[in-house]
Design a protein around this motif. Structure first.
Motif, PDB file in Angstrom:
ATOM      1  N   GLU A 452      -0.422  37.765  15.767  1.00  0.00           N
ATOM      2  CA  GLU A 452       0.379  36.543  15.858  1.00  0.00           C
ATOM      3  C   GLU A 452       0.399  36.012  17.292  1.00  0.00           C
ATOM      4  O   GLU A 452       0.329  34.804  17.513  1.00  0.00           O
ATOM      5  CB  GLU A 452       1.805  36.832  15.378  1.00  0.00           C
ATOM      6  CG  GLU A 452       2.659  35.578  15.250  1.00  0.00           C
ATOM      7  CD  GLU A 452       4.000  35.863  14.618  1.00  0.00           C
ATOM      8  OE1 GLU A 452       4.852  34.957  14.610  1.00  0.00           O
ATOM      9  OE2 GLU A 452       4.203  37.007  14.134  1.00  0.00           O
ATOM     10  N   GLU A 453       0.455  36.913  18.259  1.00  0.00           N
ATOM     11  CA  GLU A 453       0.444  36.481  19.657  1.00  0.00           C
ATOM     12  C   GLU A 453      -0.916  35.911  20.046  1.00  0.00           C
ATOM     13  O   GLU A 453      -1.008  35.008  20.885  1.00  0.00           O
ATOM     14  CB  GLU A 453       0.790  37.676  20.565  1.00  0.00           C
ATOM     15  CG  GLU A 453       2.250  38.100  20.465  1.00  0.00           C
ATOM     16  CD  GLU A 453       2.537  39.339  21.283  1.00  0.00           C
ATOM     17  OE1 GLU A 453       1.562  39.937  21.825  1.00  0.00           O
ATOM     18  OE2 GLU A 453       3.720  39.724  21.376  1.00  0.00           O
ATOM     19  N   HIS A 454      -1.981  36.424  19.418  1.00  0.00           N
ATOM     20  CA  HIS A 454      -3.328  35.929  19.717  1.00  0.00           C
ATOM     21  C   HIS A 454      -3.593  34.589  19.039  1.00  0.00           C
ATOM     22  O   HIS A 454      -4.011  33.621  19.689  1.00  0.00           O
ATOM     23  CB  HIS A 454      -4.355  36.958  19.253  1.00  0.00           C
ATOM     24  CG  HIS A 454      -5.773  36.478  19.360  1.00  0.00           C
ATOM     25  ND1 HIS A 454      -6.425  36.371  20.565  1.00  0.00           N
ATOM     26  CD2 HIS A 454      -6.657  36.061  18.401  1.00  0.00           C
ATOM     27  CE1 HIS A 454      -7.641  35.930  20.357  1.00  0.00           C
ATOM     28  NE2 HIS A 454      -7.815  35.723  19.059  1.00  0.00           N
ATOM     29  N   LEU A 489       5.957  33.001   6.250  1.00  0.00           N
ATOM     30  CA  LEU A 489       4.911  31.982   6.225  1.00  0.00           C
ATOM     31  C   LEU A 489       5.442  30.656   6.791  1.00  0.00           C
ATOM     32  O   LEU A 489       4.759  29.968   7.564  1.00  0.00           O
ATOM     33  CB  LEU A 489       4.413  31.811   4.788  1.00  0.00           C
ATOM     34  CG  LEU A 489       3.098  31.075   4.566  1.00  0.00           C
ATOM     35  CD1 LEU A 489       1.969  31.721   5.360  1.00  0.00           C
ATOM     36  CD2 LEU A 489       2.759  31.080   3.073  1.00  0.00           C
ATOM     37  N   HIS A 490       6.676  30.330   6.407  1.00  0.00           N
ATOM     38  CA  HIS A 490       7.319  29.108   6.902  1.00  0.00           C
ATOM     39  C   HIS A 490       7.444  29.144   8.426  1.00  0.00           C
ATOM     40  O   HIS A 490       7.179  28.160   9.130  1.00  0.00           O
ATOM     41  CB  HIS A 490       8.695  28.951   6.252  1.00  0.00           C
ATOM     42  CG  HIS A 490       9.362  27.656   6.578  1.00  0.00           C
ATOM     43  ND1 HIS A 490      10.697  27.426   6.350  1.00  0.00           N
ATOM     44  CD2 HIS A 490       8.873  26.497   7.138  1.00  0.00           C
ATOM     45  CE1 HIS A 490      11.001  26.207   6.734  1.00  0.00           C
ATOM     46  NE2 HIS A 490       9.913  25.611   7.214  1.00  0.00           N
ATOM     47  N   SER A 491       7.836  30.310   8.962  1.00  0.00           N
ATOM     48  CA  SER A 491       8.019  30.427  10.418  1.00  0.00           C
ATOM     49  C   SER A 491       6.682  30.276  11.152  1.00  0.00           C
ATOM     50  O   SER A 491       6.634  29.726  12.260  1.00  0.00           O
ATOM     51  CB  SER A 491       8.654  31.773  10.770  1.00  0.00           C
ATOM     52  OG  SER A 491       7.743  32.847  10.591  1.00  0.00           O
ATOM     53  N   ILE A 492       5.592  30.739  10.529  1.00  0.00           N
ATOM     54  CA  ILE A 492       4.280  30.588  11.177  1.00  0.00           C
ATOM     55  C   ILE A 492       3.867  29.121  11.196  1.00  0.00           C
ATOM     56  O   ILE A 492       3.362  28.612  12.212  1.00  0.00           O
ATOM     57  CB  ILE A 492       3.223  31.446  10.447  1.00  0.00           C
ATOM     58  CG1 ILE A 492       3.545  32.932  10.601  1.00  0.00           C
ATOM     59  CG2 ILE A 492       1.831  31.156  10.993  1.00  0.00           C
ATOM     60  CD1 ILE A 492       2.635  33.858   9.803  1.00  0.00           C
ATOM     61  N   TYR A 493       4.102  28.406  10.065  1.00  0.00           N
ATOM     62  CA  TYR A 493       3.774  26.976  10.035  1.00  0.00           C
ATOM     63  C   TYR A 493       4.577  26.207  11.084  1.00  0.00           C
ATOM     64  O   TYR A 493       4.056  25.315  11.759  1.00  0.00           O
ATOM     65  CB  TYR A 493       4.041  26.409   8.646  1.00  0.00           C
ATOM     66  CG  TYR A 493       2.884  26.572   7.689  1.00  0.00           C
ATOM     67  CD1 TYR A 493       1.691  25.895   7.887  1.00  0.00           C
ATOM     68  CD2 TYR A 493       2.973  27.406   6.573  1.00  0.00           C
ATOM     69  CE1 TYR A 493       0.620  26.033   7.015  1.00  0.00           C
ATOM     70  CE2 TYR A 493       1.917  27.562   5.693  1.00  0.00           C
ATOM     71  CZ  TYR A 493       0.739  26.875   5.916  1.00  0.00           C
ATOM     72  OH  TYR A 493      -0.318  27.022   5.065  1.00  0.00           O
ATOM     73  N   LYS A 494       5.872  26.566  11.229  1.00  0.00           N
ATOM     74  CA  LYS A 494       6.704  25.920  12.244  1.00  0.00           C
ATOM     75  C   LYS A 494       6.184  26.205  13.646  1.00  0.00           C
ATOM     76  O   LYS A 494       6.149  25.323  14.510  1.00  0.00           O
ATOM     77  CB  LYS A 494       8.148  26.402  12.111  1.00  0.00           C
ATOM     78  CG  LYS A 494       8.878  25.825  10.918  1.00  0.00           C
ATOM     79  CD  LYS A 494      10.289  26.391  10.799  1.00  0.00           C
ATOM     80  CE  LYS A 494      11.160  25.919  11.941  1.00  0.00           C
ATOM     81  NZ  LYS A 494      12.571  26.402  11.793  1.00  0.00           N
ATOM     82  N   GLN A 495       5.764  27.463  13.847  1.00  0.00           N
ATOM     83  CA  GLN A 495       5.225  27.861  15.148  1.00  0.00           C
ATOM     84  C   GLN A 495       3.961  27.073  15.485  1.00  0.00           C
ATOM     85  O   GLN A 495       3.701  26.744  16.649  1.00  0.00           O
ATOM     86  CB  GLN A 495       4.928  29.377  15.111  1.00  0.00           C
ATOM     87  CG  GLN A 495       4.525  29.988  16.434  1.00  0.00           C
ATOM     88  CD  GLN A 495       4.315  31.494  16.322  1.00  0.00           C
ATOM     89  OE1 GLN A 495       4.672  32.114  15.334  1.00  0.00           O
ATOM     90  NE2 GLN A 495       3.708  32.086  17.343  1.00  0.00           N
ATOM     91  N   LEU A 496       3.192  26.735  14.445  1.00  0.00           N
ATOM     92  CA  LEU A 496       1.952  25.974  14.635  1.00  0.00           C
ATOM     93  C   LEU A 496       2.202  24.460  14.659  1.00  0.00           C
ATOM     94  O   LEU A 496       1.262  23.683  14.878  1.00  0.00           O
ATOM     95  CB  LEU A 496       0.957  26.306  13.513  1.00  0.00           C
ATOM     96  CG  LEU A 496       0.417  27.745  13.489  1.00  0.00           C
ATOM     97  CD1 LEU A 496      -0.346  28.006  12.197  1.00  0.00           C
ATOM     98  CD2 LEU A 496      -0.494  27.996  14.692  1.00  0.00           C
ATOM     99  N   GLY A 497       3.466  24.067  14.393  1.00  0.00           N
ATOM    100  CA  GLY A 497       3.789  22.641  14.354  1.00  0.00           C
ATOM    101  C   GLY A 497       3.187  21.954  13.143  1.00  0.00           C
ATOM    102  O   GLY A 497       2.791  20.774  13.232  1.00  0.00           O
ATOM    103  N   GLN A 498       3.114  22.640  12.009  1.00  0.00           N
ATOM    104  CA  GLN A 498       2.481  22.100  10.812  1.00  0.00           C
ATOM    105  C   GLN A 498       3.478  22.074   9.646  1.00  0.00           C
ATOM    106  O   GLN A 498       3.223  22.602   8.566  1.00  0.00           O
ATOM    107  CB  GLN A 498       1.249  22.936  10.443  1.00  0.00           C
ATOM    108  CG  GLN A 498       0.168  22.926  11.516  1.00  0.00           C
ATOM    109  CD  GLN A 498      -1.033  23.779  11.145  1.00  0.00           C
ATOM    110  OE1 GLN A 498      -1.126  24.324  10.039  1.00  0.00           O
ATOM    111  NE2 GLN A 498      -1.976  23.908  12.074  1.00  0.00           N
TER     112      GLN A 498
END
Length: 530
Positions: A452-454, A489-498
């Motif tokens: 996730e950090e990469h 999954l939602h948090s990853i999309y938010k992190q990606l701004g998507q």
């Protein structure tokens, strides 16, 4: 029934000490006292056990769990008495049947012929003079007859006997050669270990039909490994070529005996083939002896109607001399004739080349072993993978290692996935999890965090797959698991701004499983749909 139970390691210590200090008759009387229930008030005081034993009168005993020789009793007996023995059997009762242990300990006492505590030095010298001793000039076969006499009647009858045999042999036999010249003493020590191996094999054969055979088999294998390690230690601490030059007659007899043990192909806890090849490899300077052994092996190979296991042992032995002579191609050609090749039989070479840092030779052997490793047991498979990994670190490229790991999937999964993380090949790592249908919930948090950090986007397909698989299980528990995965999954999309992609995905998912009312309810609880 005695409630006090001392730790197992303390019990093992006492079992080893009893034959060193007790007379057999006194120990048996101690067992009778225990059997008649004369032991009472058993209690632990520091590192000692205190008890009261009823004889003609009450006696107080103390059994020291750290220094057994300091144990004591209030009776007038000069030495280790029946009251101490009775207390010992009371302590052993939670672990097994004291009457069986008694017989085993008596056999050890008769074998050791140790003097009682309190006997005079003069009496000890007198007893030693009477004792039969091995002669320095005697043949190895005579030494083995002496060893047999010392351990006549020794058999497995309780869980500690294999350990006690190993310790007893190493403690009692070397002293007879203390005054011999060093070259002969070293050969004598090798034969002590060979005798121990042969007896362990005999114990193994005798107990195969016992209802405790599985337990005895494990015990024999542990003792066998200890013997092999001891032999390697002895051989590496001596110059076998110099010993051969100094004592050719005894060394030739040793090699002949070793050949008889190793080339039978019997079911045994001892890896005789390893011992045979290891000793011969250390004798690389004895060309004449090698030539005679090669002729003998060629004669054995020419015989027809041999058992497959015996023939395999002879083939492996003959191939070993090709390897000693540097002719690996001829060795491989001969090894192709093996009926039942086993990878572990050739780790000897991997270990040798690894310690000698001959990485190209390591690679040659690893490639040859590859075709048989798929059928190897877990321990051998792990050893193979570790040797491959260690070798790869010294090569220009790891492409061959990666191909090997991929071809051995799914068995190589744990080794391959760890390597991909170590080398930061995160996309390949995710693809491997997807191919094996591994849920993120079954992976280590630190591994997921590193990816996730990469690049958080790499984890999207992993969570997509796991969430939809959970929904397809179609029960309340699996729906809750799916929601848990969707939250990440939602948090990853938010992190990606998507966020737009997330909303599109969750509505499409809700539409796909619109007939699953319970799942729809879980989505509404998460406020993802209305």
């Amino acid at each position: 029934m005695l409630k006090l139970q001392i730790p197992k390691n303390r019990m093992n210590y006492l079992i080893k000490q009893i034959p060193l200090h007790f007379d057999a008759a006194v120990l048996e009387q101690g067992w009778e006292y225990y059997h008649k229930g004369r032991v009472a008030d058993v209690d632990l005081k520091g590192t000692s056990i205190q008890s009261t034993v009823a004889g003609k009168r009450l006696h107080s005993t103390t059994v020291n769990l750290e220094h057994f020789q300091d144990s004591s009793c209030s009776c007038s007996f000069d030495g280790f008495c029946q009251h101490i023995g009775a207390t010992f059997f009371s302590l052993y009762a939670p672990y097994g049947r004291p009457e069986l242990l008694l017989q085993q300990l008596k056999q050890q006492i008769f074998a050791r012929k140790k003097p009682l505590r309190g006997s005079s030095p003069a009496q000890e010298r007198k007893d030693a003079a009477k004792a039969n001793k091995p002669e320095e000039a005697a043949s190895p076969a005579d030494w083995h007859r002496f060893f047999e006499g010392r351990f006549h009647g020794f058999s497995i009858s309780h869980q500690h006997s294999i350990e006690t045999f190993y310790d007893s042999a190493l403690e009692s036999l070397p002293g007879f050669a203390a005054d011999w010249k060093s070259s002969m003493r070293e050969i004598y020590m090798l034969h002590i270990v060979l005798f121990m191996m042969r007896k362990i094999e005999q114990f193994y054969q005798e107990t195969k039909s016992s209802y405790l055979s599985y337990y005895h088999e494990n015990g024999c294998k542990i003792a066998a490994k200890n013997c092999e390690d001891k032999l390697v230690e002895l051989a590496q601490g001596m110059d076998l070529n110099a010993s051969f030059t100094a004592e050719p007659k005894h060394m030739l007899a040793t090699l002949k005996m070793l050949g008889e043990f190793a080339l039978q192909g019997k079911d045994s806890p001892i890896d005789w083939l390893f011992v045979y090849r290891f000793i011969w490899w250390k004798l690389s300077g004895q060309k004449s002896a090698q030539k005679e052994e090669i002729q003998r092996l060629d004669a054995l190979l020419s015989k027809k109607d041999q058992l497959a296991k015996k023939k395999d042992a002879v083939i492996a032995a003959r191939a070993h001399f090709h390897i000693i002579q540097g002719d690996t191609d001829s060795a491989f050609k001969l090894l192709e004739l093996l009926a039942h090749p086993q990878a572990k039989d050739y780790f000897l070479y991997l270990n040798y080349y690894y310690n000698d840092k001959q990485w190209q030779d390591m690679l040659v052997w690893l490639r040859w072993l590859f075709k048989s490793i798929a059928q190897a047991n877990h321990d051998d498979f792990r050893t193979f993978c570790q040797y491959w990994l260690d070798t790869t670190k010294h090569l220009d490229s790891d492409s061959e290692w990666v191909q090997v790991m991929e071809s051995l999937l799914p068995r190589s999964y744990y080794y391959y996935t760890a390597y991909l993380l170590q080398t930061k090949r995160y996309r390949q790592w995710v693809d491997l999890q997807l191919a094996n249908r591994i849920s993120p919930l079954n992976l280590y948090t630190l591994e997921l965090k590193a990816i996730e950090e990469h690049d958080p986007a790499l984890l999207l397909p992993l969570y997509h797959q796991a969430a939809e698989r959970a929904v397809l299980e179609k029960n309340r528990a699996s729906y809750k698991t799916a929601v848990r995965l969707l939250k990440k999954l939602h948090s990853i999309y938010k992190q990606l701004g998507q966020n737009d992609r997330w909303e599109h995905y969750v509505y499409r998912l809700a539409d796909k499983f619109s007939r699953l009312r319970a799942f729809q309810e879980e989505l509404k609880k998460g406020k993802w749909i209305r």
